[in-house]
Design an enzyme around this catalytic site. Structure first.
Site, PDB file in Angstrom:
ATOM      1  N   ALA A  92    -124.598  52.113 -62.202  1.00 34.33           N
ATOM      2  CA  ALA A  92    -124.086  52.957 -63.285  1.00 34.33           C
ATOM      3  C   ALA A  92    -123.110  53.984 -62.720  1.00 34.33           C
ATOM      4  O   ALA A  92    -122.970  54.120 -61.499  1.00 34.33           O
ATOM      5  CB  ALA A  92    -125.233  53.685 -63.982  1.00 34.33           C
ATOM      6  N   LYS A  93    -122.447  54.687 -63.573  1.00 31.50           N
ATOM      7  CA  LYS A  93    -121.625  55.829 -63.163  1.00 31.50           C
ATOM      8  C   LYS A  93    -121.420  56.708 -64.381  1.00 31.50           C
ATOM      9  O   LYS A  93    -121.481  56.224 -65.515  1.00 31.50           O
ATOM     10  CB  LYS A  93    -120.254  55.351 -62.648  1.00 31.50           C
ATOM     11  CG  LYS A  93    -119.625  56.287 -61.652  1.00 31.50           C
ATOM     12  CD  LYS A  93    -120.209  56.086 -60.271  1.00 31.50           C
ATOM     13  CE  LYS A  93    -119.614  57.022 -59.253  1.00 31.50           C
ATOM     14  NZ  LYS A  93    -120.063  56.690 -57.901  1.00 31.50           N
ATOM     15  N   GLY A  94    -121.161  57.987 -64.125  1.00 34.78           N
ATOM     16  CA  GLY A  94    -120.888  58.897 -65.217  1.00 34.78           C
ATOM     17  C   GLY A  94    -119.673  59.741 -64.902  1.00 34.78           C
ATOM     18  O   GLY A  94    -119.281  59.853 -63.731  1.00 34.78           O
TER      19      GLY A  94
END
Ligand code: NAD
Length: 424
Positions: free
Chosen positions: A112-114
């Site tokens: 994931a990444k934000g």
């Protein structure tokens, strides 16, 4: 209709590049057609509006994202970036790289990444805290120790993880340290996490130089980016006896053929925030830093800095990708054609960060804490195993090192998806 209708949501050069990398790897391992789109595209994404009260009483709305690329191999895992150029496509590309990176290292995580579109340097501490808390608040439906575990990335740090932990813990009603990694020691952070990415980069550089028969004490190193990753890489490499001849940040670089005093540079950045006007050498531009003759070049800032336009100027023996995605796929092909540069690809090179994040999460879940020596010893075991697997894959299939790393990571995610089957 056999092909997925692909949305334009992630439309960015970086995302397209990550997709092209995937396609090349999928072809190389003859990935079945019905597994391709399922493995390539992100599972889900959340876009959030973050209204924040400024210190002057006005209200400004920031935009943020969280992209969970893969949840088939465990809770999603990946950093949060605060930067003015963040796009959802960039976040999706970084999330995809996290999936392959975690799988390559054998970690029980997805990817994931934000990101939030903001220049954190323009916010006061109070504004930064309100933004960090509001972002975590909006992410609550998709975050949790068994769902998705964020960490720091560009523009975020331990303190921001601390605020996010507090926001989440307040919501669930108890202290929940396993919800984020890269947090302060006082809140359940791990010994060695702050320096883990740089320590891992330096360790792999040392191992690859050994393979090439180059003593690290004779190596010269140029490093782009002097944040968490770049500075810790510099400290660890200097500790091995390498000569750091250039460092840089967004304000420009410093070159010193006799070696830069890294402790002094760190001290300067701690007080001044930037390297600008640091007196330990001559000024050099970020473009010229990349072209310096050196044993090891470490792009450790942002993505897509080594391109078809400047790749011909590189004069390093080893390109150690401490940043995520620093080399465009076009430049990558040109490097391969040149044949004189050994690339340590990002998903291997900077994996020390997520490996120690995994250790931090394990310690939180067990409420049992390890010493720094234990953490770093376990880190090198995982790095050695990943390096060895990449070298074997490279040899067996006559792949480039990047293709070897990508095919291993992608192959493991595919296998998990195949074994789980398709629901419903
Ligand atoms: P950071 O915010 O701590 O530091 C970023 C550095 O890059 C700063 O010195 C900044 O001045 C510099 N920079 C920004 N724009 C630049 C430009 N245009 N030219 C030159 N320098 C520039 O971020 P970080 O955590 O050190 O992350 C750096 C890279 O490493 C990113 O690609 C990130 O995704 C990757 N990475 C970070 C971690 C981690 O644990 N923090 C783990 C794996 C990979």
């Amino acid at each position: 209709m056999s092909k997925a209708v692909v949305s334009q949501l992630y439309n960015s050069e970086f995302f397209k590049m990550a997709c092209r990398q995937f396609d090349v790897a999928a072809d190389a391992i003859s990935l079945p057609e019905d597994m391709r789109d399922r493995t390539k595209y992100p599972r889900r994404a959340l876009c959030v509006a973050l209204p924040i009260r400024r210190d002057d009483g006005s209200v400004v709305v920031f935009e943020g994202y969280r992209v969970q690329h893969n949840l088939s191999t465990g809770p999603a895992k990946g950093g949060i970036r605060f930067h003015q150029d963040v796009t959802i496509g960039e976040v999706a590309a970084l999330a995809m790289l996290m999936s392959w990176k975690c799988a390559l290292a054998g970690l029980p995580y997805g990817g994931a990444k934000g990101g939030v579109i903001v220049n954190p340097g323009l916010l006061s501490l109070g504004e930064l805290e309100r933004l960090s808390r509001r972002y975590m608040q909006e992410l609550l439906p998709v975050i949790g120790p068994q769902v998705d575990v964020p960490a720091p990335d560009v523009g975020t740090n331990e303190q921001i993880m601390g605020w996010m932990l507090d926001t989440y813990s307040t919501h669930v009603g108890h202290h929940e340290p396993a919800v984020v990694t890269g947090k302060p020691l006082a809140l359940g952070g791990s010994q060695g996490r702050r320096e883990a990415t740089g320590v891992g980069v330096a360790y792999l550089i040392k191992r690859y130089l050994e393979d090439l028969g180059i003593p690290i004490t004779s190596a010269t190193v140029a490093i782009q980016g002097f944040g968490n990753v770049g500075s810790e890489t510099a400290v660890a490499l200097a500790g091995y006896g390498a000569k750091i001849i250039a460092i840089s940040d967004y304000t420009g670089g410093i070159f010193n053929a006799n070696g830069i005093n890294i402790a002094k540079a760190l001290e300067y950045v701690r007080s001044q925030k930037v390297l600008h006007d640091f007196g330990g050498g001559e000024p050099i531009s970020n473009d010229d830093l990349l072209a310096l003759p050196c044993t090891v070049l470490v792009p450790g800032a942002l993505e897509r800095v080594i391109t078809a336009a400047n790749v011909g100027r590189l004069r390093c023996r080893v390109l150690a990708e401490a940043a995520n995605g620093p080399t465009t796929d076009e430049a990558d092909r040109l490097i391969e054609a040149r044949g004189d540069i050994e690339v340590i690809p990002d998903i291997l090179c900077n994996s020390g960060g997520v490996i120690v994040s995994y250790f931090e999460w394990l310690q939180n879940l067990q409420h049992y804490y390890w010493t720094r020596d234990e953490v770093l010893a376990k880190l090198t075991v995982v790095l050695d195993r990943a390096k060895e697997a990449v070298e074997q894959q490279k040899l067996k299939f006559k792949f480039s090192r990047r293709l070897a790393a990508l095919t291993l990571g992608i192959g493991r995610v595919v296998e998990a998806k195949q074994r789980r089957g398709l629901f419903p």
